[in-house]
Design a protein around this motif. Structure first.
Motif, PDB file in Angstrom:
ATOM      1  N   LYS A   1      19.219  53.157  19.957  1.00 29.21           N
ATOM      2  CA  LYS A   1      17.961  52.667  19.377  1.00 29.21           C
ATOM      3  C   LYS A   1      18.057  51.173  19.091  1.00 29.21           C
ATOM      4  O   LYS A   1      17.128  50.416  19.384  1.00 29.21           O
ATOM      5  CB  LYS A   1      17.625  53.413  18.080  1.00 29.21           C
ATOM      6  N   GLN A   2      19.173  50.761  18.509  1.00 30.25           N
ATOM      7  CA  GLN A   2      19.364  49.355  18.181  1.00 30.25           C
ATOM      8  C   GLN A   2      19.403  48.495  19.442  1.00 30.25           C
ATOM      9  O   GLN A   2      18.802  47.424  19.500  1.00 30.25           O
ATOM     10  CB  GLN A   2      20.653  49.174  17.363  1.00 30.25           C
ATOM     11  N   LEU A   3      20.085  48.971  20.459  1.00 32.63           N
ATOM     12  CA  LEU A   3      20.155  48.250  21.728  1.00 32.63           C
ATOM     13  C   LEU A   3      18.765  48.057  22.317  1.00 32.63           C
ATOM     14  O   LEU A   3      18.387  46.942  22.694  1.00 32.63           O
ATOM     15  CB  LEU A   3      21.036  49.007  22.721  1.00 32.63           C
ATOM     16  N   LEU A   4      17.984  49.128  22.393  1.00 34.57           N
ATOM     17  CA  LEU A   4      16.645  49.039  22.969  1.00 34.57           C
ATOM     18  C   LEU A   4      15.742  48.131  22.142  1.00 34.57           C
ATOM     19  O   LEU A   4      14.940  47.374  22.694  1.00 34.57           O
ATOM     20  CB  LEU A   4      16.029  50.432  23.124  1.00 34.57           C
ATOM     21  N   LYS A   5      15.906  48.174  20.836  1.00 30.76           N
ATOM     22  CA  LYS A   5      15.123  47.296  19.966  1.00 30.76           C
ATOM     23  C   LYS A   5      15.465  45.834  20.233  1.00 30.76           C
ATOM     24  O   LYS A   5      14.576  44.993  20.378  1.00 30.76           O
ATOM     25  CB  LYS A   5      15.391  47.645  18.497  1.00 30.76           C
ATOM     26  N   GLU A   6      16.738  45.520  20.324  1.00 31.00           N
ATOM     27  CA  GLU A   6      17.167  44.140  20.559  1.00 31.00           C
ATOM     28  C   GLU A   6      16.730  43.636  21.933  1.00 31.00           C
ATOM     29  O   GLU A   6      16.264  42.506  22.061  1.00 31.00           O
ATOM     30  CB  GLU A   6      18.676  44.030  20.413  1.00 31.00           C
ATOM     31  N   VAL A   7      16.862  44.472  22.953  1.00 30.07           N
ATOM     32  CA  VAL A   7      16.441  44.087  24.303  1.00 30.07           C
ATOM     33  C   VAL A   7      14.935  43.879  24.332  1.00 30.07           C
ATOM     34  O   VAL A   7      14.442  42.898  24.886  1.00 30.07           O
ATOM     35  CB  VAL A   7      16.895  45.141  25.346  1.00 30.07           C
ATOM     36  N   SER A   8      14.207  44.785  23.705  1.00 31.76           N
ATOM     37  CA  SER A   8      12.748  44.678  23.647  1.00 31.76           C
ATOM     38  C   SER A   8      12.319  43.383  22.966  1.00 31.76           C
ATOM     39  O   SER A   8      11.439  42.660  23.467  1.00 31.76           O
ATOM     40  CB  SER A   8      12.182  45.884  22.901  1.00 31.76           C
ATOM     41  N   GLU A   9      12.933  43.072  21.847  1.00 29.36           N
ATOM     42  CA  GLU A   9      12.592  41.841  21.130  1.00 29.36           C
ATOM     43  C   GLU A   9      12.896  40.602  21.959  1.00 29.36           C
ATOM     44  O   GLU A   9      12.096  39.660  21.991  1.00 29.36           O
ATOM     45  CB  GLU A   9      13.344  41.789  19.797  1.00 29.36           C
TER      46      GLU A   9
END
Length: 87
Positions: free
Chosen positions: A22-30
């Protein structure tokens, strides 16, 4: 009501893996959105094609997303979708 902070918390490796995803996808998305990209389109393109050019190198997003197998990301996204449909 104060919680007892001395209690031992138990986490499974699966919970940790899912939280990291979840954290990875959030960071990539941002990172993608900061560059003006549509994060859903870019991540979907990457997952379907395995072409890392879909992911910007901004904030090391490309390297970070490649640290996880694509099938693991897809599994997590499907799991999250199905679990949210049950609610």
């Amino acid at each position: 009501m104060a919680s007892n902070m001395s209690r031992t918390m138990l986490f499974t490796s699966e919970e940790i893996r899912r939280e990291n995803m979840k954290q990875l996808l959030k960071e990539v998305s941002e990172a993608l959105e900061e560059r003006g990209y549509n994060a859903v389109n870019q991540i979907s393109g990457y997952l379907m094609s395995n072409d890392p050019a879909y992911i910007s190198s901004h904030k090391n997003a490309r390297n970070n997303i490649q640290q996880v197998e694509r099938y693991e990301i897809i599994e997590e996204l499907v799991r999250y979708y199905l679990e949210s449909k049950e609610s």
